[in-house]
Design a protein around this motif. Structure first.
Motif, PDB file in Angstrom:
ATOM      1  N   GLU A 134      -7.057 -16.374   6.869  1.00 23.13           N
ATOM      2  CA  GLU A 134      -5.870 -17.215   6.701  1.00 23.13           C
ATOM      3  C   GLU A 134      -5.231 -17.540   8.046  1.00 23.13           C
ATOM      4  O   GLU A 134      -4.844 -18.687   8.304  1.00 23.13           O
ATOM      5  CB  GLU A 134      -4.875 -16.487   5.797  1.00 23.13           C
ATOM      6  CG  GLU A 134      -3.715 -17.318   5.351  1.00 23.13           C
ATOM      7  CD  GLU A 134      -2.883 -16.564   4.328  1.00 23.13           C
ATOM      8  OE1 GLU A 134      -1.761 -16.165   4.689  1.00 23.13           O
ATOM      9  OE2 GLU A 134      -3.356 -16.381   3.192  1.00 23.13           O
ATOM     10  N   GLU A 137      -7.373 -20.041   9.875  1.00 23.34           N
ATOM     11  CA  GLU A 137      -7.199 -21.369   9.274  1.00 23.34           C
ATOM     12  C   GLU A 137      -5.911 -22.017   9.771  1.00 23.34           C
ATOM     13  O   GLU A 137      -5.887 -23.198  10.114  1.00 23.34           O
ATOM     14  CB  GLU A 137      -7.189 -21.257   7.754  1.00 23.34           C
ATOM     15  CG  GLU A 137      -7.032 -22.587   7.056  1.00 23.34           C
ATOM     16  CD  GLU A 137      -6.956 -22.441   5.544  1.00 23.34           C
ATOM     17  OE1 GLU A 137      -7.005 -23.485   4.876  1.00 23.34           O
ATOM     18  OE2 GLU A 137      -6.833 -21.309   5.046  1.00 23.34           O
ATOM     19  N   TRP A 138      -4.830 -21.247   9.836  1.00 27.25           N
ATOM     20  CA  TRP A 138      -3.552 -21.780  10.320  1.00 27.25           C
ATOM     21  C   TRP A 138      -3.642 -22.179  11.786  1.00 27.25           C
ATOM     22  O   TRP A 138      -3.132 -23.214  12.191  1.00 27.25           O
ATOM     23  CB  TRP A 138      -2.445 -20.764  10.125  1.00 27.25           C
ATOM     24  CG  TRP A 138      -2.102 -20.517   8.693  1.00 27.25           C
ATOM     25  CD1 TRP A 138      -2.414 -21.303   7.609  1.00 27.25           C
ATOM     26  CD2 TRP A 138      -1.399 -19.398   8.170  1.00 27.25           C
ATOM     27  NE1 TRP A 138      -1.945 -20.734   6.463  1.00 27.25           N
ATOM     28  CE2 TRP A 138      -1.315 -19.567   6.763  1.00 27.25           C
ATOM     29  CE3 TRP A 138      -0.842 -18.265   8.733  1.00 27.25           C
ATOM     30  CZ2 TRP A 138      -0.676 -18.652   5.942  1.00 27.25           C
ATOM     31  CZ3 TRP A 138      -0.194 -17.356   7.915  1.00 27.25           C
ATOM     32  CH2 TRP A 138      -0.121 -17.552   6.540  1.00 27.25           C
ATOM     33  N   THR A 141      -5.673 -25.334  12.075  1.00 28.84           N
ATOM     34  CA  THR A 141      -4.893 -26.463  11.572  1.00 28.84           C
ATOM     35  C   THR A 141      -3.871 -26.907  12.611  1.00 28.84           C
ATOM     36  O   THR A 141      -3.706 -28.106  12.860  1.00 28.84           O
ATOM     37  CB  THR A 141      -4.184 -26.087  10.263  1.00 28.84           C
ATOM     38  OG1 THR A 141      -5.158 -25.701   9.295  1.00 28.84           O
ATOM     39  CG2 THR A 141      -3.363 -27.237   9.717  1.00 28.84           C
ATOM     40  N   SER A 153       1.524 -30.110   8.423  1.00 32.37           N
ATOM     41  CA  SER A 153       1.628 -30.161   6.966  1.00 32.37           C
ATOM     42  C   SER A 153       0.913 -31.376   6.381  1.00 32.37           C
ATOM     43  O   SER A 153       0.622 -31.407   5.186  1.00 32.37           O
ATOM     44  CB  SER A 153       3.095 -30.156   6.539  1.00 32.37           C
ATOM     45  OG  SER A 153       3.758 -31.269   7.089  1.00 32.37           O
ATOM     46  N   ASN A 156      -2.677 -29.676   6.203  1.00 37.72           N
ATOM     47  CA  ASN A 156      -2.686 -28.586   5.236  1.00 37.72           C
ATOM     48  C   ASN A 156      -1.267 -28.440   4.685  1.00 37.72           C
ATOM     49  O   ASN A 156      -0.380 -27.978   5.394  1.00 37.72           O
ATOM     50  CB  ASN A 156      -3.154 -27.288   5.907  1.00 37.72           C
ATOM     51  CG  ASN A 156      -3.261 -26.131   4.943  1.00 37.72           C
ATOM     52  OD1 ASN A 156      -2.948 -26.252   3.771  1.00 37.72           O
ATOM     53  ND2 ASN A 156      -3.701 -24.999   5.440  1.00 37.72           N
ATOM     54  N   PRO A 157      -1.033 -28.816   3.429  1.00 41.47           N
ATOM     55  CA  PRO A 157       0.327 -28.735   2.882  1.00 41.47           C
ATOM     56  C   PRO A 157       0.897 -27.316   2.842  1.00 41.47           C
ATOM     57  O   PRO A 157       2.095 -27.130   2.786  1.00 41.47           O
ATOM     58  CB  PRO A 157       0.180 -29.285   1.456  1.00 41.47           C
ATOM     59  CG  PRO A 157      -1.086 -30.046   1.451  1.00 41.47           C
ATOM     60  CD  PRO A 157      -1.958 -29.434   2.501  1.00 41.47           C
ATOM     61  N   ASP A 158       0.036 -26.301   2.880  1.00 39.22           N
ATOM     62  CA  ASP A 158       0.493 -24.906   2.841  1.00 39.22           C
ATOM     63  C   ASP A 158       0.730 -24.332   4.237  1.00 39.22           C
ATOM     64  O   ASP A 158       0.869 -23.123   4.382  1.00 39.22           O
ATOM     65  CB  ASP A 158      -0.542 -24.034   2.122  1.00 39.22           C
ATOM     66  CG  ASP A 158      -0.741 -24.471   0.685  1.00 39.22           C
ATOM     67  OD1 ASP A 158       0.229 -24.992   0.087  1.00 39.22           O
ATOM     68  OD2 ASP A 158      -1.847 -24.309   0.166  1.00 39.22           O
ATOM     69  N   PHE A 159       0.772 -25.176   5.263  1.00 30.90           N
ATOM     70  CA  PHE A 159       0.936 -24.700   6.638  1.00 30.90           C
ATOM     71  C   PHE A 159       2.302 -24.033   6.786  1.00 30.90           C
ATOM     72  O   PHE A 159       3.334 -24.632   6.474  1.00 30.90           O
ATOM     73  CB  PHE A 159       0.798 -25.875   7.626  1.00 30.90           C
ATOM     74  CG  PHE A 159       0.678 -25.443   9.047  1.00 30.90           C
ATOM     75  CD1 PHE A 159      -0.490 -24.897   9.523  1.00 30.90           C
ATOM     76  CD2 PHE A 159       1.747 -25.575   9.920  1.00 30.90           C
ATOM     77  CE1 PHE A 159      -0.622 -24.502  10.829  1.00 30.90           C
ATOM     78  CE2 PHE A 159       1.633 -25.193  11.226  1.00 30.90           C
ATOM     79  CZ  PHE A 159       0.447 -24.648  11.693  1.00 30.90           C
ATOM     80  N   PRO A 160       2.349 -22.758   7.252  1.00 31.28           N
ATOM     81  CA  PRO A 160       3.602 -21.998   7.218  1.00 31.28           C
ATOM     82  C   PRO A 160       4.538 -22.231   8.399  1.00 31.28           C
ATOM     83  O   PRO A 160       5.714 -21.901   8.303  1.00 31.28           O
ATOM     84  CB  PRO A 160       3.108 -20.545   7.230  1.00 31.28           C
ATOM     85  CG  PRO A 160       1.852 -20.616   8.009  1.00 31.28           C
ATOM     86  CD  PRO A 160       1.238 -21.945   7.660  1.00 31.28           C
TER      87      PRO A 160
END
Length: 161
Positions: A134, A137-138, A141, A153, A156-160
């Motif tokens: 994870e 991946e972040w 991204t 975002s 990747n819409p779930d980018f924190p």
């Protein structure tokens, strides 16, 4: 021991051998078992697997970009710098990845743009393989978004971050 070659050819070294025959006679692990790969090889494979969907999604834009894994960040950062440059993806003051722009090397040869992920800081921040995947991946991204000048975002819409 060096043995001179007839006819003025370069000297050749004899292959080293175990003097008493007690050394390893072959690989310790067969190639098919998971323990055959080192941690760095497994991390490299993880980075490639996480990068593949991004590369496929933005194939044209990323066709001139190299992907690299470095052990530790080798950057000259000022100790009093509170904010890192935009091309660096970091966890606080610790860089986790970096975008290197295309340029010219020391010999004057052109270089391609490069996305670099730093292995040791990532491994120290992730306890499990799922957390590591994870986090990688972040990082990828964020690096791809920075290179393409997009919002993470959007990729990747779930980018924190």
């Amino acid at each position: 021991m060096r043995t001179p070659s007839p006819g003025g050819e370069p000297l050749h070294l004899r292959p080293a051998r175990d003097r008493h025959g007690r050394g390893a006679r072959g690989p310790l692990m067969p190639v098919g078992v998971p323990r055959y790969r080192t941690r760095s090889m497994a991390f490299d494979q993880l980075v490639l697997e996480m990068y593949a969907p991004l590369h496929n999604a933005y194939f044209e834009q990323l066709s001139g970009v190299d992907l690299a894994v470095d052990t530790i960040p080798r950057m000259r950062l000022r100790a009093d710098a509170a904010v890192l440059p935009d091309e660096v993806v970091a966890d606080g003051p610790v860089p986790l990845g970096r975008v290197l722009a295309a340029g010219v090397d020391r010999l004057g040869n052109p270089t391609r743009a490069r996305l670099v992920v730093f292995r040791r800081p990532v491994e120290q921040r992730a306890r499990t393989t799922e957390e590591r995947a994870e986090l990688v991946e972040w990082i990828l991204t964020g690096l791809v978004a920075n290179y393409l000048n997009l919002d993470p975002s959007d990729i990747n819409p779930d980018f924190p971050w």
